[in-house]
Enzyme design. Structure first.
Site, PDB file in Angstrom:
ATOM      1  N   ASP A 261     -21.791  -4.198  -8.428  1.00 58.88           N
ATOM      2  CA  ASP A 261     -20.895  -5.302  -8.071  1.00 58.88           C
ATOM      3  C   ASP A 261     -21.458  -6.103  -6.902  1.00 58.88           C
ATOM      4  OD1 ASP A 261     -18.708  -6.976  -8.229  1.00 58.88           O
ATOM      5  OD2 ASP A 261     -17.440  -5.721  -6.971  1.00 58.88           O
TER       6      ASP A 261
ATOM      7  N   TYR B 191      -6.709  -4.384  -6.248  1.00 58.03           N
ATOM      8  CA  TYR B 191      -7.032  -3.085  -5.668  1.00 58.03           C
ATOM      9  C   TYR B 191      -6.029  -2.673  -4.619  1.00 58.03           C
ATOM     10  CZ  TYR B 191      -8.698  -6.195  -2.054  1.00 58.03           C
ATOM     11  OH  TYR B 191      -8.779  -7.193  -1.113  1.00 58.03           O
ATOM     12  N   GLY B 192      -5.285  -3.609  -4.044  1.00 62.80           N
ATOM     13  CA  GLY B 192      -4.379  -3.316  -2.955  1.00 62.80           C
ATOM     14  C   GLY B 192      -4.601  -4.277  -1.802  1.00 62.80           C
ATOM     15  N   MET B 193      -4.576  -3.748  -0.579  1.00 63.52           N
ATOM     16  CA  MET B 193      -4.680  -4.578   0.609  1.00 63.52           C
ATOM     17  C   MET B 193      -5.772  -4.044   1.537  1.00 63.52           C
ATOM     18  SD  MET B 193      -2.114  -6.780   0.212  1.00 63.52           S
ATOM     19  CE  MET B 193      -1.732  -7.424   1.838  1.00 63.52           C
ATOM     20  N   VAL B 194      -6.315  -4.974   2.347  1.00 67.54           N
ATOM     21  CA  VAL B 194      -7.238  -4.603   3.421  1.00 67.54           C
ATOM     22  C   VAL B 194      -6.681  -5.169   4.718  1.00 67.54           C
ATOM     23  CG1 VAL B 194      -9.576  -4.752   4.337  1.00 67.54           C
ATOM     24  CG2 VAL B 194      -9.225  -4.606   1.876  1.00 67.54           C
TER      25      VAL B 194
ATOM     26  N   GLY C 231      -7.400  -9.166   3.463  1.00 69.57           N
ATOM     27  CA  GLY C 231      -7.539  -9.584   2.072  1.00 69.57           C
ATOM     28  C   GLY C 231      -6.613  -8.785   1.190  1.00 69.57           C
TER      29      GLY C 231
END
EC number: 2.7.1.-
Length: 546
Positions: free
Chosen positions: A297, A190-193, A186
């Site tokens: 969240d 926030y960045g990447m996973v 994903g």
């Protein structure tokens, strides 16, 4: 300025109208937003969750479920306590700088009890760096493999400090996932996973790495884990088991999918689903009542699962990018970073309701307060029960959508399109608005989300929804905001007219006749009916208990 009128032709206050963007249409995807309400010019919406119609063409793709959002705190703590330097090098301080046997005994006692008592020595209680010979000790980091909580006591003051070890071997293996051909799970603001051999690798920023490390250490310690534990699931909470604060990389495990993407709901599996719901509720209770942390969240996308043929084998609550410690612990929680020998204070919790939760899953009581005061803070009164019930209300919004999917005879995909798309469209509208620049428009967007929550509540609880609506209507009327009051009525009436109960009626009746189904509906109704502050004082352990 434009003078607006209510449906009853009553004049309202003028509003600053949003600038119109030519050639662009709003993407219909539910989202969440974490904003810096004070002193930030960089306000960005976070990753959005697609509507059912947006993902129809991707059903054949095997997607990972480690979907995360970026965390941005409202304000930094006081600079004097943000980074407390530990001046002693870890590499030259393997033991306490005291006399032989007594020092060794004290060290072992510290490791056994995970507590240490220090004298203040006429120093500020926040100046933990004065005690660096004790705190920055290589022997401590050598005993732990993952973030772990230790309690530091100075006179009458107590601090919760999570020690975050730095492993060079993990750094070289995981901190450059692109070079290691890791699969992308994903991406977002926030960045990447990434997925590398069933290890979820998440790249984030400094603040998110800090709060994620802190949550990991607290959950691990409070759950009774061993110092050498490398597990990343405790009490149905998925936490990182390794963090590189140098590269802002955290590691955990991967799951089959998340609840948003799970479509194989079957009424005959209701006992399995209720058991899973109870485990998730227990995770929320543990996080708030024991760890004193608000998740802030909870959503379909942040609940990850393993499943097989409609049975959910395991479900965990994940993603602490928006998590906040309960405000009474501000300035008393931090992480001790082995890689640069610093103590970093966990970002201050402001509990601004407009910063908490995806608007589509935000509790109705939170929306209700926002409609009167956009910048309102959640008044927890230092009581973890209130914080816990707030998170449980958000969890109940997740369960409500799951139950509706299970009951729709046309199947899950149709249920998503028919019952969820409008909610997520309204939610997206709220996400794209800056409440500081457009407070009135943000209120209106939240008002429509609240109205749609009432509509969905009425799908299952059609006899109780009238009282709920009238309670909210009277509250807004008493507040004097007639335009918001009338917008709630207009949206609720119009949307209720468009939504039919027919697709879920038969299975709903079956669920009501089922013993576990009755308990599920009763627990769900109790949480969704929380719309006053006094309701938040209810026993959080009274619902969703196995």
């Amino acid at each position: 300025m434009e003078q607006l009128k209510t449906p009853q032709n009553q004049k309202t206050r003028p509003r600053n109208m949003l600038p119109k963007k030519k050639g662009k249409e709003l993407k219909k995807r539910p989202c969440k937003v974490k904003r810096k309400l004070f002193g930030s010019e960089n306000i960005r919406p976070n990753k959005k969750i697609p509507l059912a119609s947006d993902v129809d063409n991707e059903l054949e793709k095997k997607r990972g479920s480690m979907i995360r959002k970026r965390s941005e705190t409202d304000l930094c703590p006081d600079p004097s306590v943000t980074d407390l330097l530990c001046h002693e090098s870890l590499t030259v301080s393997p033991k306490f700088e005291r006399d032989g046997l007594s020092a060794c005994t004290e060290f072992e006692n510290f490791m056994d009890t995970r507590k240490i008592v220090l004298s203040r020595n006429e120093k500020s209680v926040t100046d933990l760096s004065a005690h660096y010979p004790v705190l920055c000790n290589l022997g401590i980091f050598e005993r732990i493999h993952s973030p772990f909580l230790f309690s530091i006591h100075i006179d009458t003051q107590s601090f919760s400090v999570v020690y975050v070890p730095h492993k060079e071997s993990s750094c070289s293996q995981f901190c450059e996932p692109e070079k290691n051909m890791a699969r992308i799970l994903g991406s977002g603001s926030y960045g990447m996973v990434y997925d590398l051999n069933n290890v979820a690798i998440k790249a984030s920023d400094d603040l998110e790495s800090c709060i994620s490390s802190y949550v990991s250490g607290v959950v691990r310690a409070k759950a009774g884990a061993q110092l050498t534990s490398r597990e990343c699931v405790f009490k149905s909470l998925l936490i990182c088991n390794s963090v590189c604060l140098n590269h802002k990389i955290s590691l955990s495990k991967t799951y089959d999918t998340d609840l948003y993407k799970f479509t194989d709901w079957k009424l005959e599996n209701v006992e399995n689903y209720y058991s899973i719901f109870c485990n998730l509720a227990e995770a929320v209770r543990f996080l708030n009542m024991v760890c004193k942390i608000n998740h802030c969240d909870i959503s379909l996308a942040n609940i990850l699962i393993h499943h097989k043929e409609g049975i959910i084998l395991e479900a965990v609550l994940a993603d602490y990018s928006l998590a906040e410690v309960h405000p009474q612990y501000n300035g008393k929680c931090g992480i001790l970073r082995q890689f640069d020998h610093r103590i970093q204070i966990v970002p201050k919790s402001y509990n601004k309701l407009c910063d908490m939760f995806n608007p589509g899953f935000r509790p109705m009581i939170a929306h209700k307060i926002i409609l009167v005061e956009v910048y309102a803070e959640f008044d927890g009164k230092g009581n973890p029960v209130r914080h816990c019930n707030l998170d449980l209300c958000a969890l109940a919004q997740v369960f409500l959508l799951c139950v509706i999917r299970m009951l729709d005879e046309r199947g899950c995909r149709e249920a998503q399109k028919y019952y969820e798309n409008r909610l997520f469209t309204y939610s997206n509208e709220a996400c794209t608005l800056n409440p500081i620049k457009y407070p009135l428009e943000y209120k209106d967007a939240c008002c429509k989300v609240l109205a749609e929550h009432l509509v969905l509540f009425g799908i299952l609880f059609y006899r109780e929804v009238v009282d709920m609506f009238e309670n909210l209507y009277d509250f807004l009327h008493a507040s004097g905001d007639l335009s918001v009051r009338d917008l709630l009525e207009e949206t609720y009436v119009n949307d209720s007219r468009d939504v039919r109960r027919q697709p879920i009626r038969y299975r709903h009746a079956q669920l009501q006749r089922h013993e576990i189904g009755q308990i599920l509906l009763n627990d769900l109704q109790q949480l969704l009916s929380i719309i006053t502050i006094s309701d938040l004082e209810k026993d959080p352990y009274s619902v969703f208990r196995v």
